[in-house]
Enzyme design. Structure first.
Site, PDB file in Angstrom:
ATOM      1  N   CYS A  83       0.834  -1.207   0.000  1.00 37.82           N
ATOM      2  CA  CYS A  83       0.000   0.000   0.000  1.00 37.82           C
ATOM      3  C   CYS A  83       0.866   1.255   0.000  1.00 37.82           C
ATOM      4  O   CYS A  83       1.747   1.411   0.853  1.00 37.82           O
ATOM      5  CB  CYS A  83      -0.924   0.007   1.212  1.00 37.82           C
ATOM      6  N   LYS A 122       1.417  -9.519   0.004  1.00 35.12           N
ATOM      7  CA  LYS A 122       1.010  -8.708  -1.155  1.00 35.12           C
ATOM      8  C   LYS A 122       1.950  -7.514  -1.267  1.00 35.12           C
ATOM      9  O   LYS A 122       2.158  -6.783  -0.294  1.00 35.12           O
ATOM     10  CB  LYS A 122      -0.430  -8.216  -1.024  1.00 35.12           C
ATOM     11  N   GLY A 195      -3.594  -6.406 -11.035  1.00 35.11           N
ATOM     12  CA  GLY A 195      -3.500  -5.131 -11.729  1.00 35.11           C
ATOM     13  C   GLY A 195      -4.113  -5.150 -13.117  1.00 35.11           C
ATOM     14  O   GLY A 195      -3.609  -5.829 -14.017  1.00 35.11           O
TER      15      GLY A 195
END
Length: 307
Positions: A83, A122, A195
């Site tokens: 993030c 992730k 993505g």
């Protein structure tokens, strides 16, 4: 996705396709430890396909949060190392951790002391000017030492300064080839690519080179993509699913507080159909009035149809 994949969204997805794996919105370790946030997922009949995504960088606190997640019954814990939001960056977790593989390894090792549940990571293919292939390779190599098997890779680098969180979802361009190279180098790892995917029907050019895909924003815009047996013409079936969801919400709100986000999940659910604009208006009114009756009535009438 923050503010998106909460417990209510998980419930909606379970109505559309029961075996779809959903990753929760990112929860900070402290929130898990100090609050009852996990109890929100008590609304689900089954949490086997729900993965809890944890944020943080303190090994001890992450392990305590993971233990709580494990005790609750979840089967997999995902650590967010990708993030790029300003708040996350300033908190020294998220994408910052891509550059600190030794710290992430320590976090995983501490978690492994508290639980035997699966741990996944992730992250992204790079960050800022750190775009050498060695950055991600070193990260995966180090975490493999802690027995991490599964990685979800967003196929674009993150830019921590100068771009908003929203822009980081579109800029710079996706680089699927970099993820393919990672899989080719770490063949024993389970590599998921993330993505830009709009549906689950990805072709052999992708499926032959990777272990799976993760769908983010499109999952929220059009959750029907997870059940390929539901066609565009099946409007009545879709309305029946949304009806069941609304009845569930109505019952839930009688014993718990009204949750407007639970309704936001279905605001775009009929996009592409005649009457979708009116549906969105009704959703907004239901949120404003805290009343679901207009939405239930809208499903009973023929205000929606194929264009």
């Amino acid at each position: 996705m923050m503010g998106k994949t909460d417990s209510f969204f998980c419930y909606l997805i379970s109505l559309i396709k029961k075996k779809t794996v959903v990753y929760t919105e990112m929860m900070h370790a402290e929130a898990i430890i100090r609050t009852k946030i996990l109890e929100n997922y008590n609304i689900l009949n089954n949490i086997d396909n729900v993965v809890v995504q944890i944020a943080g960088s303190n090994p001890n606190r992450l392990s305590l949060a993971a233990k709580k997640v494990s005790d609750f019954g979840f089967d997999e814990i995902n650590i967010n190392c990708g993030c790029p939001s300003k708040r996350v960056v300033s908190g020294k977790f998220g994408i910052n951790l891509l550059l600190e593989p030794s710290l992430v390894r320590k976090c995983v090792e501490e978690i492994n002391k508290k639980t035997t549940k699966k741990i996944s990571i992730k992250t992204r293919i790079g960050v800022d000017h750190h775009i050498s292939e060695s950055v991600l390779d070193k990260f995966v190599h180090e975490l493999n030492k802690a027995n991490v098997k599964k990685y979800i890779i967003h196929a674009r680098k993150a830019i921590r300064f100068g771009l908003s969180t929203k822009d980081n979802l579109n800029i710079p361009q996706l680089d699927y080839k970099r993820v393919y190279k990672l899989k080719n180098k770490f063949k024993s790892n389970h590599i998921i690519i993330n993505g830009g995917f709009k549906n689950t029907n990805f072709d052999s050019r992708i499926s032959d080179r990777i272990d799976g895909i993760m769908i983010g924003r499109e999952a929220y815009k059009n959750p029907w993509i997870f059940n390929t047996s539901i066609q565009r013409k099946d409007l009545s079936f879709k309305k029946a699913i949304v009806y069941d969801y609304l009845i569930f919400l109505k019952n839930n709100f009688q014993s718990n507080s009204f949750n407007k986000t639970a309704l936001m999940h279905i605001q775009n659910i009929f996009n592409g159909y005649s009457g979708s604009k009116k549906w969105k208006f009704n959703v907004s009114n239901s949120i404003k009035n805290r009343n679901l009756n207009n939405l239930l009535k809208a499903l009973d009438c023929d205000s929606m149809s194929l264009i």
